[in-house]
Design a protein around this motif. Structure first.
Motif, mmCIF file in Angstrom:
data_model
loop_
_atom_site.group_PDB
_atom_site.id
_atom_site.type_symbol
_atom_site.label_atom_id
_atom_site.label_comp_id
_atom_site.label_asym_id
_atom_site.label_seq_id
_atom_site.Cartn_x
_atom_site.Cartn_y
_atom_site.Cartn_z
ATOM 1 N N GLU A 146 0.793 -1.229 -0.035
ATOM 2 C CA GLU A 146 -0.007 -0.005 -0.118
ATOM 3 C C GLU A 146 0.586 1.293 0.090
ATOM 4 O OE1 GLU A 146 -3.388 0.067 -0.480
ATOM 5 O OE2 GLU A 146 -3.413 -1.998 -0.693
ATOM 6 N N SER A 147 0.815 2.070 -1.248
ATOM 7 C CA SER A 147 1.735 3.262 -1.339
ATOM 8 C C SER A 147 0.895 3.921 -2.522
ATOM 9 C CB SER A 147 2.920 2.737 -1.801
ATOM 10 O OG SER A 147 2.956 2.306 -3.064
ATOM 11 N N ARG A 148 1.342 5.178 -2.002
ATOM 12 C CA ARG A 148 0.903 6.176 -3.181
ATOM 13 C C ARG A 148 1.581 5.719 -4.648
ATOM 14 N NH1 ARG A 148 5.071 9.479 -5.940
ATOM 15 N NH2 ARG A 148 6.712 8.842 -4.786
ATOM 16 N N ALA A 149 2.111 4.758 -4.895
ATOM 17 C CA ALA A 149 1.928 4.428 -6.093
ATOM 18 C C ALA A 149 1.084 3.499 -6.993
ATOM 19 C CB ALA A 149 3.527 3.605 -6.179
ATOM 20 N N ARG A 150 0.930 2.694 -5.876
ATOM 21 C CA ARG A 150 -0.358 1.891 -5.615
ATOM 22 C C ARG A 150 -1.812 2.056 -6.491
ATOM 23 N NH1 ARG A 150 -0.125 -3.381 -6.159
ATOM 24 N NH2 ARG A 150 -2.641 -3.886 -5.416
ATOM 25 N N CYS A 151 -2.597 1.794 -7.662
ATOM 26 C CA CYS A 151 -3.570 1.922 -7.752
ATOM 27 C C CYS A 151 -4.346 0.196 -8.349
ATOM 28 C CB CYS A 151 -3.937 3.008 -8.576
ATOM 29 S SG CYS A 151 -3.265 2.232 -10.572
ATOM 30 N N GLU A 152 -5.789 1.404 -8.534
ATOM 31 C CA GLU A 152 -6.201 -0.726 -8.798
ATOM 32 C C GLU A 152 -6.594 -1.135 -10.238
ATOM 33 O OE1 GLU A 152 -8.453 3.776 -10.813
ATOM 34 O OE2 GLU A 152 -7.861 2.852 -8.783
ATOM 35 N N TYR A 153 -4.854 -0.639 -10.785
ATOM 36 C CA TYR A 153 -4.670 -0.525 -11.724
ATOM 37 C C TYR A 153 -3.476 -1.837 -11.801
ATOM 38 C CZ TYR A 153 -7.631 1.882 -14.651
ATOM 39 O OH TYR A 153 -9.135 2.386 -14.628
ATOM 40 N N THR A 154 -2.178 -1.049 -10.537
ATOM 41 C CA THR A 154 -0.801 -1.763 -10.729
ATOM 42 C C THR A 154 -0.984 -3.252 -10.940
ATOM 43 O OG1 THR A 154 -0.851 -0.294 -8.780
ATOM 44 C CG2 THR A 154 0.950 -1.903 -8.909
ATOM 45 N N ASP A 155 -1.870 -4.404 -10.158
ATOM 46 C CA ASP A 155 -1.544 -5.721 -10.260
ATOM 47 C C ASP A 155 -1.231 -6.156 -11.660
ATOM 48 O OD1 ASP A 155 -1.063 -5.841 -7.362
ATOM 49 O OD2 ASP A 155 -3.165 -6.977 -7.259
ATOM 50 N N GLU A 156 -2.937 -5.439 -12.463
ATOM 51 C CA GLU A 156 -2.095 -5.867 -13.678
ATOM 52 C C GLU A 156 -1.190 -5.575 -14.910
ATOM 53 O OE1 GLU A 156 -5.087 -6.239 -17.548
ATOM 54 O OE2 GLU A 156 -6.095 -5.466 -15.769
ATOM 55 N N MET A 157 -1.292 -4.534 -14.239
ATOM 56 C CA MET A 157 0.327 -4.178 -15.080
ATOM 57 C C MET A 157 1.592 -4.521 -14.976
ATOM 58 S SD MET A 157 -0.469 0.629 -14.158
ATOM 59 C CE MET A 157 0.969 0.888 -15.060
ATOM 60 N N LEU A 158 1.887 -4.821 -13.252
ATOM 61 C CA LEU A 158 2.878 -6.002 -12.744
ATOM 62 C C LEU A 158 2.783 -7.474 -14.173
ATOM 63 C CD1 LEU A 158 3.492 -4.672 -9.590
ATOM 64 C CD2 LEU A 158 4.540 -4.453 -11.334
ATOM 65 N N SER A 159 1.476 -8.002 -13.991
ATOM 66 C CA SER A 159 1.711 -8.477 -14.601
ATOM 67 C C SER A 159 1.575 -8.761 -15.894
ATOM 68 C CB SER A 159 -0.107 -9.392 -14.761
ATOM 69 O OG SER A 159 -0.828 -8.804 -15.575
ATOM 70 N N LEU A 160 1.733 -8.118 -17.293
ATOM 71 C CA LEU A 160 1.653 -7.875 -18.534
ATOM 72 C C LEU A 160 3.386 -6.984 -18.043
ATOM 73 C CD1 LEU A 160 -1.133 -5.449 -18.785
ATOM 74 C CD2 LEU A 160 -0.806 -7.513 -19.668
#
Length: 135
Positions: free
Chosen positions: A71-85
């Motif tokens: 949890e940080s200012r860098a995370r958003c609802e898209y972060t996990d999908e971005m990392l998976s790509l």
């Protein structure tokens, strides 16, 4: 900050995708920080992964384990999908005082080159090792 957030010109995702498909090389997302444009990143990265065998590298000033996975200012609802790509992530801000011309794929010694797929699978940061075993 070394770049102007308002600079450049918008290019539609489908046009970028067609340029990428025609190029005989892999793909690198770099600054401004791609993590600041999650919707466009995901739309383009999904097309690349779905329709090509290209590797995706991404450069970000954020830290993989302490900012993108926690949890940080860098995370958003898209972060996990971005990392998976992403296949390879170069994380950490460029620091001029740590600049080293002999480093490959990064500018300063604080930046890490991370194998994202292995890191997510193993639950810890795993350094990227090229298939040749050399970097």
């Amino acid at each position: 900050q070394s770049w102007d957030e308002n600079g450049g010109e918008p290019i539609p995702v489908d046009e970028l995708y067609h340029r990428i498909v025609e190029a005989d090389m892999n793909v690198t997302f770099t600054g401004g920080d791609p993590m600041l444009h999650p919707e466009g990143f995901i739309a383009l990265a999904r097309l690349i992964k779905r329709h090509t065998h290209k590797t995706i590298w991404c450069y970000t000033g954020y830290l993989f384990d302490t900012e993108l996975l926690s949890e940080s200012r860098a995370r958003c609802e898209y972060t996990d999908e971005m990392l998976s790509l992403i296949d390879v992530l170069v994380d950490g801000e460029f620091v001029q005082e740590l600049y080293n011309i002999s480093l490959q794929f990064r500018g300063s010694s604080n930046q890490r080159i991370i194998d994202v797929k292995k890191s997510l699978k193993e639950g810890k940061v795993v350094d990227y090792t090229p298939k040749s075993g050399r970097m």
